[in-house]
Design an enzyme around this catalytic site. Structure first.
Site, PDB file in Angstrom:
ATOM      1  NE  ARG A  89      -3.390  -0.409   2.945  1.00  0.00           N
ATOM      2  CZ  ARG A  89      -2.946  -0.661   4.197  1.00  0.00           C
ATOM      3  NH1 ARG A  89      -2.171   0.195   4.822  1.00  0.00           N
ATOM      4  NH2 ARG A  89      -3.284  -1.774   4.796  1.00  0.00           N
ATOM      5  CE1 TYR A 143     -15.767  15.994 -13.940  1.00  0.00           C
ATOM      6  CE2 TYR A 143     -15.214  15.019 -11.810  1.00  0.00           C
ATOM      7  CZ  TYR A 143     -15.533  14.877 -13.140  1.00  0.00           C
ATOM      8  OH  TYR A 143     -15.610  13.629 -13.689  1.00  0.00           O
ATOM      9  CG  ASP A 215      -9.908  19.926 -10.667  1.00  0.00           C
ATOM     10  OD1 ASP A 215      -9.069  19.698 -11.561  1.00  0.00           O
ATOM     11  OD2 ASP A 215     -10.936  19.238 -10.510  1.00  0.00           O
ATOM     12  CE  LYS A 240     -11.261  13.452 -16.963  1.00  0.00           C
ATOM     13  NZ  LYS A 240     -11.708  14.443 -16.008  1.00  0.00           N
TER      14      LYS A 240
HETATM   15  C1  LIG Z   1     -12.547  14.290 -14.897  1.00  0.00           C
HETATM   16  C2  LIG Z   1     -12.312  15.364 -13.893  1.00  0.00           C
HETATM   17  C3  LIG Z   1     -12.091  15.050 -12.556  1.00  0.00           C
HETATM   18  C4  LIG Z   1     -12.209  13.659 -12.029  1.00  0.00           C
HETATM   19  O1  LIG Z   1     -11.272  12.798 -12.518  1.00  0.00           O
HETATM   20  P1  LIG Z   1     -11.539  11.218 -12.648  1.00  0.00           P
HETATM   21  O2  LIG Z   1     -10.173  10.703 -12.855  1.00  0.00           O
HETATM   22  O3  LIG Z   1     -12.466  11.019 -13.784  1.00  0.00           O
HETATM   23  O4  LIG Z   1     -12.133  10.766 -11.332  1.00  0.00           O
HETATM   24  C5  LIG Z   1     -11.823  16.078 -11.689  1.00  0.00           C
HETATM   25  N1  LIG Z   1     -11.781  17.359 -12.104  1.00  0.00           N
HETATM   26  C6  LIG Z   1     -11.993  17.691 -13.386  1.00  0.00           C
HETATM   27  C7  LIG Z   1     -11.916  19.126 -13.788  1.00  0.00           C
HETATM   28  C8  LIG Z   1     -12.282  16.713 -14.322  1.00  0.00           C
HETATM   29  O5  LIG Z   1     -12.539  17.055 -15.577  1.00  0.00           O
END
Ligand SMILES: *Cc1c(COP(=O)(O)O)cnc(C)c1O
Length: 420
Positions: A89, A143, A215, A240
C-alpha cells in the site's frame, strides 16, 4: 510516497546510470519538457549495480508483501515514512517514480500522493484539510462530483460549503468567515471555462491563514504551475491529459511542505493506493505530455476559431480566444492552452443539439477528455450552478479536441451544423 528528490538517503550517487537530479545543484533550472522526460528515473529505481547498465523506464514492481532480512530490518523500515519498501500500500518504485515526476513539475512542492481517480484525489484532499465546524469556499464552476462530495459527505461531517462566483477575484475577502479553512479553485471552470484570478485569491488566503486547493486538470503544470501562484495543494485528474490515452484512471495531489504531512496521514488512514501497472501507464503518458499538449492546444484553437466564424454558433467558451472574458487573466497566468472548450448553438432547442452531436462521425460521444481522440458531450451548467445562475439559454456543447487533423474535425462539425 514520492517525496521530492534529495529527501531520501541512499547510495544512488554510486550508481552508474545518471539522470540529472536537482540535488546536485542548489536550484533545479531544468525546463518543464526536460523534467517530463527525466522525471522519476532515479538510478536506484532503474538500475541495479549488480546487473550493470540501467533501464530507461522504472520497471513495474508489483507487490503486496515485502520480505525483510530479519526482525531488526522489519522494525527499522516501519519507521521510514516514504520511498522505502514496506508494504504494497505504501507503493513500490514504479509508483514513487510517477509521484516524483509530478512533484518535479511543481516548483516548491514537497511531494505528490496518488489516488485511484481524480475524484478520489479531490475527496481525499478535502477530507484531509477540513474538520467538523469548518467552512469551505468552493468555486461555483467546480467539477460536478466535487460539488457532490461537498453537499454529501462533507455536509454530513458538519463542514459548511459556500459556493462563490468564479469571477469573484479579490472579492473573495468578503466571503471569508471566521471558520473558513479552505478555498477551492478550478480554472478554467468545468463546462463553462471561466478563468479565475488565482493570484488575487491566493494572496488573500495566505494573508488570512487559509489554505487553497486547485483542480488543475485542464492546464496541468505544463500550462499553469499552481504552487508558484500561491496554491497549497494542486490536484490533477491524471485520467485526462497525463494518462492521455483513455485507458487508465488516476488522480494526484501535489502539495507544499506545510500541507503534505496532513495529506499523507489521511491517505494512510483512507488506505488509497494505486497499482504499479497503472502508474507505469501514466508515466508513459507523461513522457509525451509536452508534445501532445501543444498539439491538443493548437488543434483546439483551430477548431474554436472556425466555430467563432459560424452563424450557427452563439459563443465559443475558450480562454485563448481574444474575445473571451477570461482572456486577459489567462494570457497573464497561463503558458498555453489545452484542447478542451465549449460553445453554444445559437437559438436552437435541445433536439437540434442532439441532431448536431449525433451527426458527428469523428467525435466520440463520451465522458472524460484529454485522450488522443476527439470527444463531444452536451453540457447543461444551468442545472448545476447555485452561486451565479448560468443565464445563457442556448444549448452548450463541450469538445475535447484530439490529435486528428483539425481540417477533418472542422469538416465533420460543418456536417453537424448543417443538420441543425
Ligand atoms: C474528470 C475530472 C475530474 C475527475 O477525474 P476522474 O479521474 O475522472 O475521477 C476532476 N476534475 C476535473 C476538472 C475533471 O474534468
Amino acid at each position: 510516497m514520492g517525496r521530492r528528490r534529495g529527501d531520501t538517503e541512499g547510495d544512488r550517487r554510486s550508481l552508474t546510470h545518471k539522470v540529472a537530479s536537482p540535488e546536485d545543484s542548489e536550484k533545479d533550472d531544468r525546463r518543464p519538457a526536460t523534467k517530463l522526460v527525466q522525471g522519476g528515473r532515479r538510478p536506484e529505481w532503474t538500475s541495479d549495480p549488480r546487473l550493470g547498465g540501467g533501464i530507461v523506464n522504472p520497471p513495474v514492481w508489483r507487490a503486496s508483501t515485502i520480505l525483510y532480512d530479519n526482525i531488526a530490518d522489519l522494525k527499522a523500515r516501519g519507521h521510514a515514512t516514504h520511498d522505502q519498501l514496506y508494504y504494497g500500500r505504501r507503493g513500490t518504485p514504479t509508483v514513487w517514480a510517477l509521484a516524483d515526476a509530478l512533484t518535479d513539475m511543481e516548483p516548491g512542492a514537497e511531494g505528490t500522493l496518488l489516488y485511484p481517480s481524480g475524484v478520489a484525489a479531490n475527496s481525499a484532499g478535502l477530507l484531509a484539510l477540513l474538520s467538523p465546524g469548518d467552512h469551505l469556499l468552493m468555486v461555483d464552476s467546480a467539477y460536478e462530483p466535487t460539488r457532490a462530495f461537498c453537499n454529501g459527505m462533507l455536509a454530513r461531517m458538519g463542514v459548511r460549503t459556500t459556493y462563490y462566483d468564479p469571477l469573484v477575484g479579490a472579492g473573495i475577502a468578503d466571503l471569508i468567515e471566521p471558520e473558513t479553512k479552505l478555498i477551492f479553485l478550478e480554472s478554467p471552470g468545468s463546462l463553462t471555462f471561466e478563468v479565475q484570478d488565482i493570484p488575487a485569491i491566493t494572496a488573500i488566503a495566505r494573508a488570512r491563514g487559509i489554505l487553497t486547493m486547485l483542480d488543475n486538470t485542464w492546464a496541468t503544470p505544463l500550462l499553469f504551475q499552481a504552487l508558484p501562484h500561491g496554491i497549497d495543494v494542486a490536484m490533477m485528474s491524471l485520467t485526462k491529459y497525463a494518462g492521455g490515452h483513455s485507458d487508465v484512471m488516476m488522480g494526484s495531489l501535489t502539495a507544499t511542505r506545510a500541507v503534505w504531512p496532513r495529506l499523507r496521514q489521511a491517505a494512510y488512514q483512507l488506505g488509497q493506493a494505486v497499482s504499479p501497472d497503472d502508474s507505469a501507464m501514466v508515466l508513459r503518458g507523461l513522457r509525451t505530455l509536452d508534445v501532445r499538449m501543444a498539439r491538443h492546444g493548437e488543434n483546439g484553437l483551430a477548431v474554436a476559431r472556425w466555430l467563432a466564424t459560424r452563424p450557427e454558433v452563439g459563443r465559443v467558451l475558450h480562454p485563448a480566444l481574444p474575445g473571451d472574458p477570461g482572456h486577459a487573466i489567462w494570457s497573464r497566468d497561463f503558458q498555453g492552452t489545452s484542447g478542451l472548450f465549449g460553445f453554444t448553438l445559437k437559438a436552437v432547442d435541445e433536439a437540434a443539439r442532439t441532431r448536431f452531436i449525433d451527426t458527428l462521425t469523428h467525435f466520440g460521444i463520451g465522458f472524460s477528455w484529454g485522450g488522443y481522440e476527439s470527444l463531444v458531450v452536451p453540457s447543461d451548467p444551468a442545472k448545476i450552478r447555485s452561486a451565479v445562475a448560468w443565464a445563457d439559454p442556448d444549448p452548450l456543447v463541450r469538445l475535447s479536441i484530439g490529435l486528428e487533423d483539425p481540417a477533418d474535425l472542422i469538416a465533420d462539425l460543418e456536417r453537424g451544423l448543417a443538420a441543425l
